[in-house]
Design a protein around this motif. Sequence first.
Motif, PDB file in Angstrom:
ATOM      1  N   ASP A  51       0.857  -1.180   0.000  1.00 35.84           N
ATOM      2  CA  ASP A  51       0.000   0.000   0.000  1.00 35.84           C
ATOM      3  C   ASP A  51       0.896   1.233   0.000  1.00 35.84           C
ATOM      4  OD1 ASP A  51       0.981   0.231   2.602  1.00 35.84           O
ATOM      5  OD2 ASP A  51      -0.884  -0.422   3.549  1.00 35.84           O
ATOM      6  N   ALA A  52       0.317   2.413   0.114  1.00 30.69           N
ATOM      7  CA  ALA A  52       1.098   3.648   0.041  1.00 30.69           C
ATOM      8  C   ALA A  52       2.130   3.731   1.162  1.00 30.69           C
ATOM      9  CB  ALA A  52       0.164   4.857   0.084  1.00 30.69           C
ATOM     10  N   ASP A  53       1.766   3.287   2.362  1.00 28.34           N
ATOM     11  CA  ASP A  53       2.689   3.359   3.495  1.00 28.34           C
ATOM     12  C   ASP A  53       3.885   2.430   3.309  1.00 28.34           C
ATOM     13  OD1 ASP A  53       1.128   5.244   4.764  1.00 28.34           O
ATOM     14  OD2 ASP A  53       0.081   3.788   6.032  1.00 28.34           O
ATOM     15  N   SER A  54       3.639   1.199   2.883  1.00 25.84           N
ATOM     16  CA  SER A  54       4.749   0.268   2.693  1.00 25.84           C
ATOM     17  C   SER A  54       5.603   0.666   1.493  1.00 25.84           C
ATOM     18  CB  SER A  54       4.232  -1.166   2.548  1.00 25.84           C
ATOM     19  OG  SER A  54       3.230  -1.261   1.565  1.00 25.84           O
ATOM     20  N   HIS A  55       4.983   1.261   0.470  1.00 23.87           N
ATOM     21  CA  HIS A  55       5.750   1.788  -0.659  1.00 23.87           C
ATOM     22  C   HIS A  55       6.686   2.895  -0.170  1.00 23.87           C
ATOM     23  CE1 HIS A  55       5.546   3.542  -5.042  1.00 23.87           C
ATOM     24  NE2 HIS A  55       6.790   3.348  -4.617  1.00 23.87           N
ATOM     25  N   ALA A  56       6.177   3.786   0.672  1.00 28.86           N
ATOM     26  CA  ALA A  56       7.010   4.859   1.220  1.00 28.86           C
ATOM     27  C   ALA A  56       8.145   4.299   2.075  1.00 28.86           C
ATOM     28  CB  ALA A  56       6.152   5.821   2.034  1.00 28.86           C
ATOM     29  N   GLN A  57       7.884   3.202   2.794  1.00 26.76           N
ATOM     30  CA  GLN A  57       8.926   2.580   3.597  1.00 26.76           C
ATOM     31  C   GLN A  57      10.049   2.035   2.709  1.00 26.76           C
ATOM     32  OE1 GLN A  57       9.344   1.908   7.388  1.00 26.76           O
ATOM     33  NE2 GLN A  57      11.181   2.088   6.132  1.00 26.76           N
ATOM     34  N   LEU A  58       9.702   1.437   1.589  1.00 28.75           N
ATOM     35  CA  LEU A  58      10.713   0.964   0.651  1.00 28.75           C
ATOM     36  C   LEU A  58      11.552   2.124   0.119  1.00 28.75           C
ATOM     37  CD1 LEU A  58       8.751  -1.712  -1.434  1.00 28.75           C
ATOM     38  CD2 LEU A  58      10.362  -2.112   0.446  1.00 28.75           C
ATOM     39  N   LEU A  88      15.604   2.368   0.591  1.00 31.74           N
ATOM     40  CA  LEU A  88      16.486   2.474  -0.564  1.00 31.74           C
ATOM     41  C   LEU A  88      17.249   3.793  -0.547  1.00 31.74           C
ATOM     42  CD1 LEU A  88      17.535   1.176  -3.119  1.00 31.74           C
ATOM     43  CD2 LEU A  88      15.607   2.182  -4.364  1.00 31.74           C
ATOM     44  N   GLY A  89      16.597   4.868  -0.122  1.00 27.48           N
ATOM     45  CA  GLY A  89      17.270   6.150   0.016  1.00 27.48           C
ATOM     46  C   GLY A  89      17.647   6.804  -1.292  1.00 27.48           C
ATOM     47  N   ALA A  90      16.887   6.562  -2.347  1.00 22.81           N
ATOM     48  CA  ALA A  90      17.192   7.137  -3.659  1.00 22.81           C
ATOM     49  C   ALA A  90      16.064   8.030  -4.156  1.00 22.81           C
ATOM     50  CB  ALA A  90      17.469   6.026  -4.665  1.00 22.81           C
ATOM     51  N   GLY A  91      15.252   8.553  -3.245  1.00 24.38           N
ATOM     52  CA  GLY A  91      14.143   9.406  -3.634  1.00 24.38           C
ATOM     53  C   GLY A  91      12.907   8.608  -3.989  1.00 24.38           C
ATOM     54  N   GLU A  92      11.924   9.291  -4.547  1.00 21.93           N
ATOM     55  CA  GLU A  92      10.667   8.651  -4.916  1.00 21.93           C
ATOM     56  C   GLU A  92      10.837   7.826  -6.187  1.00 21.93           C
ATOM     57  OE1 GLU A  92       8.074  11.999  -5.294  1.00 21.93           O
ATOM     58  OE2 GLU A  92       7.431  11.884  -3.207  1.00 21.93           O
ATOM     59  N   PHE A  93      10.111   6.724  -6.257  1.00 20.33           N
ATOM     60  CA  PHE A  93      10.139   5.914  -7.461  1.00 20.33           C
ATOM     61  C   PHE A  93       8.787   5.255  -7.680  1.00 20.33           C
ATOM     62  CE2 PHE A  93      12.225   3.425  -4.019  1.00 20.33           C
ATOM     63  CZ  PHE A  93      11.266   2.447  -3.832  1.00 20.33           C
ATOM     64  N   ASN A  94       8.522   4.934  -8.933  1.00 15.41           N
ATOM     65  CA  ASN A  94       7.345   4.155  -9.292  1.00 15.41           C
ATOM     66  C   ASN A  94       7.695   2.674  -9.273  1.00 15.41           C
ATOM     67  OD1 ASN A  94       5.783   6.476  -9.776  1.00 15.41           O
ATOM     68  ND2 ASN A  94       6.529   6.612 -11.877  1.00 15.41           N
ATOM     69  N   LEU A  95       6.716   1.854  -8.974  1.00 15.01           N
ATOM     70  CA  LEU A  95       6.883   0.404  -8.989  1.00 15.01           C
ATOM     71  C   LEU A  95       5.986  -0.177 -10.077  1.00 15.01           C
ATOM     72  CD1 LEU A  95       6.867  -0.372  -5.152  1.00 15.01           C
ATOM     73  CD2 LEU A  95       8.840  -0.430  -6.701  1.00 15.01           C
ATOM     74  N   ASN A  96       6.579  -0.987 -10.944  1.00 13.76           N
ATOM     75  CA  ASN A  96       5.836  -1.619 -12.028  1.00 13.76           C
ATOM     76  C   ASN A  96       5.750  -3.118 -11.756  1.00 13.76           C
ATOM     77  OD1 ASN A  96       4.582  -2.214 -14.451  1.00 13.76           O
ATOM     78  ND2 ASN A  96       6.476  -2.165 -15.642  1.00 13.76           N
ATOM     79  N   THR A 123      14.918  -4.473  -8.934  1.00 11.31           N
ATOM     80  CA  THR A 123      13.571  -4.895  -8.556  1.00 11.31           C
ATOM     81  C   THR A 123      13.431  -5.026  -7.046  1.00 11.31           C
ATOM     82  OG1 THR A 123      14.232  -7.220  -8.823  1.00 11.31           O
ATOM     83  CG2 THR A 123      13.063  -6.188 -10.673  1.00 11.31           C
ATOM     84  N   PHE A 124      12.197  -4.925  -6.595  1.00 13.02           N
ATOM     85  CA  PHE A 124      11.800  -5.359  -5.252  1.00 13.02           C
ATOM     86  C   PHE A 124      10.979  -6.630  -5.413  1.00 13.02           C
ATOM     87  CE2 PHE A 124      12.575  -0.947  -3.922  1.00 13.02           C
ATOM     88  CZ  PHE A 124      13.216  -1.166  -2.698  1.00 13.02           C
ATOM     89  N   THR A 139      24.783  -3.153  -2.538  1.00 15.42           N
ATOM     90  CA  THR A 139      23.646  -2.271  -2.242  1.00 15.42           C
ATOM     91  C   THR A 139      22.326  -3.024  -2.096  1.00 15.42           C
ATOM     92  OG1 THR A 139      23.350  -1.871  -4.615  1.00 15.42           O
ATOM     93  CG2 THR A 139      24.728  -0.314  -3.396  1.00 15.42           C
ATOM     94  N   ALA A 140      22.351  -4.339  -2.280  1.00 13.29           N
ATOM     95  CA  ALA A 140      21.126  -5.124  -2.083  1.00 13.29           C
ATOM     96  C   ALA A 140      20.787  -5.171  -0.596  1.00 13.29           C
ATOM     97  CB  ALA A 140      21.321  -6.536  -2.625  1.00 13.29           C
ATOM     98  N   PHE A 141      19.519  -5.403  -0.292  1.00 16.52           N
ATOM     99  CA  PHE A 141      19.135  -5.588   1.112  1.00 16.52           C
ATOM    100  C   PHE A 141      17.865  -6.426   1.189  1.00 16.52           C
ATOM    101  CE2 PHE A 141      17.318  -1.468  -0.174  1.00 16.52           C
ATOM    102  CZ  PHE A 141      15.985  -1.588   0.212  1.00 16.52           C
ATOM    103  N   LEU A 142      17.681  -7.042   2.351  1.00 13.04           N
ATOM    104  CA  LEU A 142      16.468  -7.779   2.669  1.00 13.04           C
ATOM    105  C   LEU A 142      15.681  -6.976   3.693  1.00 13.04           C
ATOM    106  CD1 LEU A 142      17.979 -11.377   3.027  1.00 13.04           C
ATOM    107  CD2 LEU A 142      17.058 -10.264   0.986  1.00 13.04           C
ATOM    108  N   PHE A 143      14.392  -7.267   3.811  1.00  6.98           N
ATOM    109  CA  PHE A 143      13.575  -6.508   4.752  1.00  6.98           C
ATOM    110  C   PHE A 143      12.430  -7.355   5.268  1.00  6.98           C
ATOM    111  CE2 PHE A 143      12.285  -5.559   0.395  1.00  6.98           C
ATOM    112  CZ  PHE A 143      10.923  -5.869   0.411  1.00  6.98           C
TER     113      PHE A 143
END
Length: 237
Positions: free
Chosen positions: A32-39, A43-51, A75-76, A115-119
């Motif tokens: 959802d929007a909150d979990s997208h914002a958490q990603l 990542l720390g690279a600003g806002e991004f779209n997810l496809n 990818t996530f 730069t990869a990470f798990l969450f």
Amino acid sequence: MKMKTIIAACALAGVGGTAAAGDIIGGSALLDADSHAQLERWLGAGEFNLNNVYTLRPGDTSDAFHAGADGKGATFTLFDVTNDAGASYLVGGYNPQSWASSEGWHETQRDWQRTAFLFNMTTPAVYRQVLTDYVLPSQGLRQTYNEAGYGPIFGSGPDLYVNDALTAATSWQLSYGNPANEGYSIIDGSLHGEIVKLNAMEVFAISPVPEPGNVAMLLAGICILGVTVRKRTLSRS
């Protein structure tokens, strides 16, 4: 096109022409929007779209995952899983390289490559690749494993692993997280890689959201060019 039509179009573009931030293209049952914002924060690279390039469907195997996710760049990958105690978790990983079907281990010799990470969205917690300043510099070397007969695999623990039938997952920290927690699951904290049931999986390709200022400047330039061309045309007629 008349001059007032061009001006009106430019004004409209200035108000509503910028791209919406943080879109999830193709939809998601896990984000959802909150979990997208958490990603975005992790990542720390600003806002991004997810496809959405892959969603697990009944009967899918690793072939379906690779058909959807391979060659898509960064990818996530997200998993909804349930352990033997009946507790559910939303976990996943960020892969800065493209998934592939025949390349084996993607190894990262240098820290700038790690730069990869798990969450774990449920906890929440983030687990980054072990860097070279650790007593065993190669511990964080293996970023992902890429073969057609396996689902997504992160780290050589494996730190996060999905089987070829896309029905089960496990986690054994080694290449990611705190080396002091080697052997513990990033899913539920259990020891020795307990198997959990995979309920759902989604893979998202990442694309940056253009800076509003850059978009506005581009639109302004296009509008000025259109007005100038129109004036010249009228002066010659």
